[in-house]
Structure formats: C-alpha cells, structure tokens
Design a protein around this motif. Structure first.
Motif: not given
Length: 633
Positions: A567-581
C-alpha cells in the motif's frame, strides 16, 4: 281483513269498467244485426218499424251508459281530496281542488301499504316494505372496523377515543383519558411539543417515529397528526407499527458501524505496524553492536519485547478487521481439538470442567490452524470468566448439510456442507441488549483491567476472514452458546497462496545480488536498506512506485530482487511490479505489508512467484527471505 276488503273493492271497480266496455260493444252488435237482418225485418215489421226498432234499442243502450256515467261523476265528487306525501311530509301528488282539509296518505303506514292513485280516480294499494334504518353511528362503526390505528385527541393530547386497531397496537383495552405522551415517547421531539404545534397549525405533513412499550417489549410506531377544521376541533392521530423497519435499520447501522470500526482498526494497525517495524528493526541493528554483557543490552531487549507485545495487539486489530495474514491449510478439527484439550484444561482451572464431544468422521476444513486455535481459546476463556464460581464448558463438533440458506440475525449462511463447532457454558449469560455489541472491539462487560474487549472481536474477524459464520445464543442466568459454521473443504485443487515469511535459519554463505527496495515509509525504508547492506547486498531505494519505474528506465538497470511495500500513494506495489515484469521476467519479488496477504488481490493478475513478508518483521526475517529469493534468481 283490511287488506282483503281493499282487494274486493279493487275487483268491483275492475268489473264496472268491464260493464262500461260491454255497453259500447252491445251498440255495435245491434247495428251489425240490423244491417244483416234488414230484409227479414222489412217483411215482418214493414219498412218503418224495421228502421225504428234498432234505433230504439241503440237509444236504450246509450241511455243506460249515460246513467252509469252520471253515477260515476257523482261518486267522484263525493271522494275526499287526496295528497300523496313521503315520510317527511313532502307532497308527492294531490288531487284537483285539494285544500288545507285534504287527507294525507303516507307510504309508511302501520300496515306496510303504500297508496297508488290511477288517472281515473281509482285508489290502489301496494305492499311497500319499509326502508332499512340508517344507524346514526355508522361512521364511528366504520372507523372502529378499519385496520388502521386511529386516535382522537383533545388539544392537550388526551385520548378521547381509539379504534380497535389502535387499542391492539398500543396493547390497552381502554385508552380514553390517557395522555398520548404517556403512551409514546418521541425520538427527536417530545409528543407534547408536536401536539402543541399541531393545535397551532404549525405542524408539517411529515410523520415521525416514537418509541412505545407493549407487553414489556419495546416497539416503534409512526405517528401522523392532523387538526380538524373549525374552532374547537380535535386532533386526529394515525399510527402504524414500524418496529420491524427500525429493527432492520438498527441492524444496518450496526453492520455499518462494524465495517467502519474494522476499516479504522485496519488503518491504525497498518500505521502501527510501520512504526513497530521501524522500532524493532533499529533495535535489531543496535543489538548487533551490543553484546549480552553490555549495560545497554538489557534495555534494548526490553524495547524489543514490548514492541512484540504491541505487535500482538495490532494483530488482534487486524484479525477483527479481517486484514491479517492467514496461512490456511486443510485439516481435521477433531485433531485440532485433541491437541488443544490439555491447554484448555489449564486455562479453565480447577473450578470449571471441560467436556469435548468429537463428531464422527468430520469433514476437512481449510483454515489457519493457529488462528483457529486462537478462536477456540478466546471463546473458552470468555466462558471461564462468565463462571467465577465454577461450571462446565462443552465443546461439540458435527457435520451439517444445509439444504436451504440459513437466516440468522442479519446474516445468511448459504446452502452447503459445514463443520459446526459449539462452545457452550453454564455461566451468567449475556443480557439481550448487549448481544448485538459483543463482537465490537473494546466492548467488554468485565471490570476495568480484566479484559481488553478484543477477544470476541478477534474471533469474529478470524471466522469471517476464513469464510465462516459465528452466532451467539444466550439466556441470562443459564449460559451462553457460540456456534461456528466452517465451510467443508471440497478437495478441489486451488491456486497456491503466496508463500508467507517464516523464520528461517540464516544461510552460511553470502549471496550477492542487486535489490530494488520500494517503501513509502522513510523509517522502514532506512532500516530495511541498512539491514540488507549489512548482509552484503547492493541496495537501491525508491519512495514510490513511480520512482521505481523511473529508476528501471535508467541505463544499466539490472536487479535480481524487487522488495516493495503493497500500500503506497499513487502506484501500489503490485501495480508497478506488473509494469516492470515484462522487462525483468527473471527478477524475484517480495511484497511486504502491515495488511493481510490478500490486501492486494485487486482483481488483477497475480505476480507469479512473489513472496509475502508481514509487518512488523525482524532483521533476521528480512535478510533470510532476501537470501532465499536471490538463491532462486
């Protein structure tokens, strides 16, 4: 006899009319005979007599008719004048020449006969049954039979009359003379104030809810007041039973309150977990520089132990809010109860006996065994505290199949197979007005210092997060029974959950690797980065998901492990990891959060191979899991 004589007179009048018609027919017949027999009459009487005799016969018949007409005229003049009138004396018909001395014939005479005067002066009588009488109180009788509760009040609010529905609704045989404010208590404004506004004509058309007592039970009625037009008019009150509506409203408010408190508890627990992670983590860092003989070593251990105690309290809050991390597995509750029996006997002490009834061939369930043990222990301890003078606690288990959904309180248990656990005591019981509050956090009936009020709320949260249901039945003075419905496991293979962190032995070899650490809480990020660097890892830090993606766009960005908060402001953890994977398919992932593992199950595809580290975690937990994931890279 009177009716018979009137009928004979009527027959004689019809006979006279017939005779009058007969005289006219006789004249016509004589003329026809004279024409038909004219030759024979001339031969017998001669021409003169043959003509004179028929004329004499005709004159004779006409004379008789004239005499009868004269008699009829004289008789008509002797008839008294007639006036036909209704029962109220209103004239319906009067004969010519009727004066003030006219005799009135009313249609409601004692014989039940009504007069009928024909055009020729014939007076006929016919039977006229009397009209049904109209009750003077017909409107009041109708109001009495209405299925709507209606009261008539004076301007002081005193009940003048109440129909049957109102008496049944308020549970009184006679309400006359009783003040309405003694029967109903306004929730917002008093009944006296509302009545005064109604008398003054200032009341709005909006009805209001009031609280009443009927047969010792609390009920709610909706009251609409209106003032009768005219000076000195009374008040009319229309009542309707709204007890069921208010009950549903109270249940909805209770459900909303539980949800709101759960969200609050989860949010507070998340922030506390971040603080506790930073506190315990930095204590671990300090302990690396202080040996057991150091004067500060004891103080650091005390700080660490109290941080762990605080973490246990936060864990209970997360259990209530259903946001704790569970590690479910398929097990048989009979085995769990057998293992707990010795510990439960120690918890109950010598005054309370324990009776466990094991069900036959219990179906397997998929639960977190440690959390389920916590639920049973909480219920047993609660039962023990309800029996200070001793008693018995019974635990039973059985299989139950619901063919139809089970409705209890405000919950609906779907049809299906369940393993049912019951924890019953013979204690003091719970008052009915407190039953709806026992699962609220920090609600307790114990004295100050004897309980935190989190035992039952923790059990409630664990059961709900497991997918089960918990209900309470209690009778004051006799005891309380808690019933738990756990869905039976269907043996269907389900997707394996993310592996939660477990304390592991530190690997003797040092595994090198580059780690991208993403955490919005500065204190947690500082501790985690220092701990990882102390173990020889190359660590880059980012405070948000957007910052992490920007670092991945830089030249030479190669990472073997992503460690990110959920849980973070803006992109959450799973969100940015899916984009980077897609660009880093072989990079391992570890998520860390103060919430439950399913806090980031947002409907998006899961991150394959990701591990989960629950906050608060120790330095050893973090470095061990990082080494394990890097070994898989």
């Amino acid at each position: 006899m009177a009716v018979t004589s009137l009928n004979l007179k009527q027959a004689w009048q019809h006979l006279r009319l017939g005779l009058q018609s007969a005289s006219g027919f006789a004249v016509l017949l004589l003329i026809l005979l004279t024409i038909a027999l004219w030759p024979e009459l001339r031969q017998v009487f001669g021409d003169v007599l043959a003509l004179v005799l028929p004329l004499l016969a005709v004159a004779f018949v006409l004379g008789i008719a004239a005499v009868q007409a004269r008699r009829r005229e004289k008789r008509a003049t002797r008839l008294p004048p007639l006036v036909l009138s209704d029962s109220d004396g209103n004239t319906l018909w009067s004969s010519p020449g009727t004066g003030s001395a006219a005799r009135k014939i009313a249609p409601d005479n004692a014989l039940g006969l009504a007069p009928l005067l024909l055009a020729d002066g014939t007076l006929l009588w016919h039977h006229a049954p009397p009209a049904p009488a109209v009750a003077k109180n017909s409107i009041l009788d109708l109001i009495e039979l209405l299925p709507v509760a209606i009261l008539s009040l004076d301007n002081e609010g005193r009940i003048i009359s109440a129909n049957s529905a109102a008496r049944i609704l308020l549970g009184a045989d006679d309400l006359r003379g009783v003040l309405l404010e003694d029967q109903a208590e306004g929730l917002g404004r008093s009944m006296r104030e509302r009545i005064a506004e109604a008398v003054a004509g200032e009341i709005s058309r909006r009805s209001e809810i009031a609280r009443c007592q009927r047969d010792g039970q609390e009920m709610y009625v909706q009251i609409s007041l209106m003032h009768e037009a005219g000076a000195g008019g009374n008040l009319i009150a229309v009542l309707s039973d709204k007890t069921e509506l208010k009950t549903l409203e109270a249940q909805f408010v209770q459900s909303q309150k539980m949800q709101a408190v759960g969200q609050l508890a989860g949010g507070v627990a998340h922030d506390f977990n971040n603080l506790l992670t930073a506190i315990s983590g930095h204590v671990d860092l300090l302990l690396l520089r202080h040996e057991s003989g150091d004067p500060d070593y004891g103080d650091l251990i005390q700080i660490r132990q109290n941080a762990m105690r605080a973490a246990g309290l936060v864990k209970q809050l997360l259990a209530f809010s259903r946001k704790q991390t569970l590690q479910p597995k398929v097990l048989n509750m009979m085995d769990t109860l057998s293992e707990l029996a010795h510990l439960l006997n120690r918890l109950l002490g010598e005054k309370v006996t324990l009776d466990i009834e094991y069900g036959d061939a219990l179906w397997p369930v998929r639960v977190d065994e440690r959390q389920m043990e916590q639920v049973i222990m909480n219920l047993v301890v609660n039962a023990r505290d309800a029996m200070p003078s001793g008693g018995q606690v019974s635990i039973s288990s059985q299989n139950e199949t619901l063919a139809q959904p089970l409705r209890r309180n405000r919950a609906i248990v779907p049809a299906g197979r369940y393993v049912v656990l019951r924890v019953t005591d013979t204690g003091c019981g719970i008052d009915p007005d407190k039953l709806d509050k026992i699962f609220e956090p920090f609600f307790t009936t114990k004295r100050i210092g004897e309980g935190t009020g989190l035992g039952l709320s923790t059990a409630y949260g664990i059961i709900k997060q497991t997918g089960g249901y918990i209900f309470t039945d209690s009778t004051p003075g006799k005891g309380t029974s808690f019933t738990i419905y756990l869905p039976a496991h269907s043996f269907a293979l389900s997707a394996a959950p993310m592996k939660a962190s477990e304390p592991a032995q530190a690997r003797p070899e040092v595994i090198k690797g580059r780690i991208l650490l993403v955490e919005d809480e500065a204190a947690v990020r500082a501790f985690a980065a220092r701990a990882l660097r102390l173990r020889g890892f190359d660590v880059d830090e980012a405070e948000s998901g957007e910052a992490a993606l920007a670092m991945l766009d830089s030249p030479g960005a190669e990472y073997q492990l992503f460690i990110s908060d959920v849980i973070m402001p803006g992109l959450d953890g799973p969100g940015w990891v899916r984009l980077a994977k897609p660009r880093f398919p072989n990079t391992q992932v570890v998520f860390m959060s103060g919430y439950a593992e399913d806090a980031f199950n947002d409907g998006q595809p899961s991150v394959d191979g990701a591990a989960f580290l629950a906050k608060p975690f120790s330095l050893k937990d973090l470095t061990s899991l990082a080494s394990e994931k890097l070994a898989q890279a």
